[in-house]
Enzyme design. Sequence first.
Site, mmCIF file in Angstrom:
data_model
loop_
_atom_site.group_PDB
_atom_site.id
_atom_site.type_symbol
_atom_site.label_atom_id
_atom_site.label_comp_id
_atom_site.label_asym_id
_atom_site.label_seq_id
_atom_site.Cartn_x
_atom_site.Cartn_y
_atom_site.Cartn_z
ATOM 1 N N PRO A 161 -0.912 7.825 -7.136
ATOM 2 C CA PRO A 161 -0.799 6.116 -7.230
ATOM 3 C C PRO A 161 1.013 5.818 -6.426
ATOM 4 O O PRO A 161 1.534 7.046 -6.865
ATOM 5 C CB PRO A 161 -0.660 5.855 -8.343
ATOM 6 C CG PRO A 161 -1.278 7.085 -9.397
ATOM 7 C CD PRO A 161 -1.479 8.134 -8.794
ATOM 8 N N GLU A 162 0.719 5.246 -5.317
ATOM 9 C CA GLU A 162 1.586 5.133 -5.165
ATOM 10 C C GLU A 162 2.560 3.628 -4.789
ATOM 11 O O GLU A 162 1.626 3.306 -5.782
ATOM 12 C CB GLU A 162 1.488 4.915 -3.343
ATOM 13 C CG GLU A 162 0.952 6.937 -2.719
ATOM 14 C CD GLU A 162 1.716 6.703 -1.134
ATOM 15 O OE1 GLU A 162 1.728 5.941 -0.188
ATOM 16 O OE2 GLU A 162 1.224 8.451 -0.623
#
Length: 270
Positions: free
Chosen positions: A2-3
């Site tokens: 996840p960014e």
Amino acid sequence: MPELPEVETTVRGLAPVLLGRRLIRVEARRGDLRRAFPPDLRQRLTGAQVTGLGRRAKYGLVETDRGDTVIFHLGMSGRWRIDPAELGTHDHLVLATDAGRTLALNDPRRFGSVDLVKTEEAGNWPAFRALGPEPLGDAFDADYLRAALAGRAAPIKALLLDQRIVAGLGTISVCEALFMAGIAPGTAGGRISRDRLRRLVPAIKEVLLSAIDAGGSTLRDFAQPDGALGYFSKQFLVYGREGEPCRCGAPVKRRAEGGRSTFYCGRCQR
Ligand SMILES: [Zn+2]
């Protein structure tokens, strides 16, 4: 992994479930993720009302009326399950609200983290203290970036991933933004002209905002039972597209360094 856009989407998806609600059950189902759960997590959160949600870099924030802030990180594989039909072995933290909703923090690889700090001290939390500005904030502009990169010989890609320069960028966002701005990822940061930085900063913001938009349009799925907040798939211009044609016709290239891959077009990026 996840960014920033996934974390922002996660926080926005948690808000309708948590905001204004009281937590009636807080259960850590193991002792740790990447590090130990706070020993007083259950005591400090049970009965507390959620008064705010937010994000700093790639961390999600949940504030309570007791002056506490939960800081969570999704690590490599973390996501929040909403109203899971049943709990599985990877559901490590469970929150239940006074509205009858249940959230489970699911993290098979356990690189995520959950911390609890006093809200008034959150800005000084060790992982936050040295962070640069938020990339979507007004403080992150071409003048700031020019000053931050001055004299730096390191590649621009590495400098944009340095959380002290700008907070929360990941390799996907950086590859996409450098492509949009036409800047080769290996260019020394201090050698990029003001005009090119004036293209790069809006490109970074556009990459993030369009990913957040894409995440937002998936949020309706999360309203269903067993929905999960975390990863969502997106279409990229160069990331993950090695060998496929760039919009200019040349094949997208990939360079691997230190376990990370850089995707770029050797013709469009100079
Ligand atoms: Zn190209």
